[in-house]
Design an enzyme around this catalytic site. Sequence first.
Site, PDB file in Angstrom:
ATOM      1  N   ASP A  49     -16.020  86.951  24.354  1.00  5.41           N
ATOM      2  CA  ASP A  49     -14.851  87.679  23.855  1.00  5.41           C
ATOM      3  C   ASP A  49     -13.573  86.971  24.304  1.00  5.41           C
ATOM      4  O   ASP A  49     -13.389  86.698  25.488  1.00  5.41           O
ATOM      5  CB  ASP A  49     -14.883  89.129  24.383  1.00  5.41           C
ATOM      6  CG  ASP A  49     -13.972  90.053  23.583  1.00  5.41           C
ATOM      7  OD1 ASP A  49     -12.798  89.690  23.368  1.00  5.41           O
ATOM      8  OD2 ASP A  49     -14.438  91.132  23.184  1.00  5.41           O
ATOM      9  N   SER A  90     -11.116  93.353  18.973  1.00  4.31           N
ATOM     10  CA  SER A  90     -12.545  93.079  19.147  1.00  4.31           C
ATOM     11  C   SER A  90     -13.417  93.954  18.252  1.00  4.31           C
ATOM     12  O   SER A  90     -14.529  93.554  17.917  1.00  4.31           O
ATOM     13  CB  SER A  90     -12.942  93.260  20.608  1.00  4.31           C
ATOM     14  OG  SER A  90     -12.313  92.267  21.383  1.00  4.31           O
ATOM     15  N   THR A 144     -17.166  95.460  21.216  1.00  3.25           N
ATOM     16  CA  THR A 144     -18.058  94.407  20.704  1.00  3.25           C
ATOM     17  C   THR A 144     -19.515  94.882  20.595  1.00  3.25           C
ATOM     18  O   THR A 144     -20.090  94.837  19.507  1.00  3.25           O
ATOM     19  CB  THR A 144     -17.945  93.129  21.556  1.00  3.25           C
ATOM     20  OG1 THR A 144     -16.572  92.823  21.749  1.00  3.25           O
ATOM     21  CG2 THR A 144     -18.651  91.959  20.902  1.00  3.25           C
ATOM     22  N   GLU A 268     -22.936  89.230  25.334  1.00  6.77           N
ATOM     23  CA  GLU A 268     -21.481  89.081  25.319  1.00  6.77           C
ATOM     24  C   GLU A 268     -20.924  88.770  26.704  1.00  6.77           C
ATOM     25  O   GLU A 268     -21.161  89.516  27.662  1.00  6.77           O
ATOM     26  CB  GLU A 268     -20.787  90.348  24.796  1.00  6.77           C
ATOM     27  CG  GLU A 268     -19.291  90.090  24.594  1.00  6.77           C
ATOM     28  CD  GLU A 268     -18.414  91.334  24.460  1.00  6.77           C
ATOM     29  OE1 GLU A 268     -17.286  91.198  23.960  1.00  6.77           O
ATOM     30  OE2 GLU A 268     -18.841  92.423  24.871  1.00  6.77           O
ATOM     31  N   ASP A 273     -12.026  87.677  27.736  1.00  3.68           N
ATOM     32  CA  ASP A 273     -10.893  88.345  27.086  1.00  3.68           C
ATOM     33  C   ASP A 273      -9.963  89.031  28.100  1.00  3.68           C
ATOM     34  O   ASP A 273      -8.749  88.989  27.962  1.00  3.68           O
ATOM     35  CB  ASP A 273     -11.457  89.376  26.110  1.00  3.68           C
ATOM     36  CG  ASP A 273     -10.397  90.240  25.447  1.00  3.68           C
ATOM     37  OD1 ASP A 273      -9.566  89.677  24.707  1.00  3.68           O
ATOM     38  OD2 ASP A 273     -10.403  91.464  25.659  1.00  3.68           O
ATOM     39  N   HIS A 277      -5.968  88.687  28.748  1.00  2.93           N
ATOM     40  CA  HIS A 277      -4.977  89.784  28.730  1.00  2.93           C
ATOM     41  C   HIS A 277      -4.183  89.811  30.033  1.00  2.93           C
ATOM     42  O   HIS A 277      -3.001  90.147  30.031  1.00  2.93           O
ATOM     43  CB  HIS A 277      -5.676  91.135  28.528  1.00  2.93           C
ATOM     44  CG  HIS A 277      -6.120  91.396  27.125  1.00  2.93           C
ATOM     45  ND1 HIS A 277      -5.232  91.595  26.089  1.00  2.93           N
ATOM     46  CD2 HIS A 277      -7.356  91.479  26.577  1.00  2.93           C
ATOM     47  CE1 HIS A 277      -5.902  91.800  24.959  1.00  2.93           C
ATOM     48  NE2 HIS A 277      -7.197  91.728  25.229  1.00  2.93           N
ATOM     49  N   HIS A 316     -12.139  86.131  18.812  1.00  2.01           N
ATOM     50  CA  HIS A 316     -10.739  85.703  18.704  1.00  2.01           C
ATOM     51  C   HIS A 316     -10.370  85.013  20.003  1.00  2.01           C
ATOM     52  O   HIS A 316     -11.152  85.052  20.961  1.00  2.01           O
ATOM     53  CB  HIS A 316      -9.809  86.912  18.492  1.00  2.01           C
ATOM     54  CG  HIS A 316     -10.017  87.983  19.539  1.00  2.01           C
ATOM     55  ND1 HIS A 316      -9.583  87.848  20.849  1.00  2.01           N
ATOM     56  CD2 HIS A 316     -10.689  89.158  19.491  1.00  2.01           C
ATOM     57  CE1 HIS A 316      -9.948  88.902  21.535  1.00  2.01           C
ATOM     58  NE2 HIS A 316     -10.636  89.722  20.747  1.00  2.01           N
TER      59      HIS A 316
HETATM   60 MG    MG Z   1     -15.735  92.586  23.784  1.00  6.33          MG
HETATM   61 ZN    ZN Z   2      -8.892  91.724  23.960  1.00  6.91          ZN
END
Ligand code: MG
Ligand code: ZN
Length: 382
Positions: A49, A90, A144, A268, A273, A277, A316
């Site tokens: 992610d 997500s 996700t 995952e 991710d 952030h 992404h």
């Molecule tokens: Mg995720």
């Molecule tokens: Zn995110």
Amino acid sequence: MKQSLTFLLVSLVVFFSCKENTLGAPEDLNESQENSNSTPKNIILLIGDGMGISQITAGMYRNGNKLELERCNTIGLIKTNSKKELITDSSAGATAFATGKKTRNGMISQAMEDSTNYKTFVEYAEENKKATGIVVTSTVTHATPACFYAHYPRRYDANEAISEQFVNSGVDVLIGGGKKYFETRKDGRNLLQELTEKGYTIPDTLTSNFDTKEIFKLAYLYSPTQPGKRVFSEGDEAPSRGPILPLATQKAIDVLKKDTNGFFLLVEGSQIDWGGHNNDSEYIINEMLDFNESIKIALDYADQNGETLVIITADHETGGYAIIEGELDGSSLTVGFSTKHHSASMIPVFAYGKGAKNFSGIYDNTQIFYKMMEAFGNDLTK
Ligand code: MG
Ligand code: ZN
């Protein structure tokens, strides 16, 4: 005339022999099985992610200028926009992978217009008697993983609604955080008890010598809410989760591979991710290295099994992350971030094993679903 004909022939011979060389080294043992028309029995989809090219690059230099991803000869790029937004979240990203359909940010495998459910790859796989599994480093109800087995109009405040849907999903292996949403619910149900009654083994811990021989269904929820980071840092609320992702990937494969019809496993690396952030480069790198170890488990299994397709991609990029300066050995990397959110960059897709070739090129994120369907011989739609 004769001279120019000879020249033409020589040129053609040179052209075709060059072309053949670019098609792949003949000594590559995987070459024959990577052809797009071969049908794998198993698919392992690994999603990092928020994992863009810079996240991969930072992990690579820190890891001594190498990553398991380099074993993949097939590489593609996906466009990640959601149906309504240029910058996906997500849930829209995972809905695209899981159902082949675009939706609005925040929606879990449903249509943005009227919240009708989009059938997921896991649901197709279950219908066709494949074993299925989900292994993550977030809660199992997070956007996700949820998009692969649940349907809901919004991703937030949906933990109990989503965990409830898991009970009847048929998914055979579930490993991640979020025990609370199964055990201490507002409606008083104990979903772990219900899962036990359905034949799931629910261990308290998972170690490398955990014996999966007699286990066909496994649910291991290793933290009450969101799991901690792989590597603890000062001020963290949750303790370090340790190397649970590679271990869980191995155990999930050990359980799922017993199904003679084959399996689909989603893994995952959820927190790459979150590092983005937080604009926290060390967090990103540690999570990348964790994900790298899990990729190794999947690729090694594909080597050993010979009937497995492994796909590694991301929903992404997060953070607009860039490496600006640093040491060659990756020990120090000066980085910059351009956002605290996601960015629109196209995302790489790496494929390995049986049927991998079909994943090269530039295409939409929804194509991951269709290519996986095709890899399973398209018979999942019957
Ligand atoms: Mg995720
Ligand atoms: Zn995110």
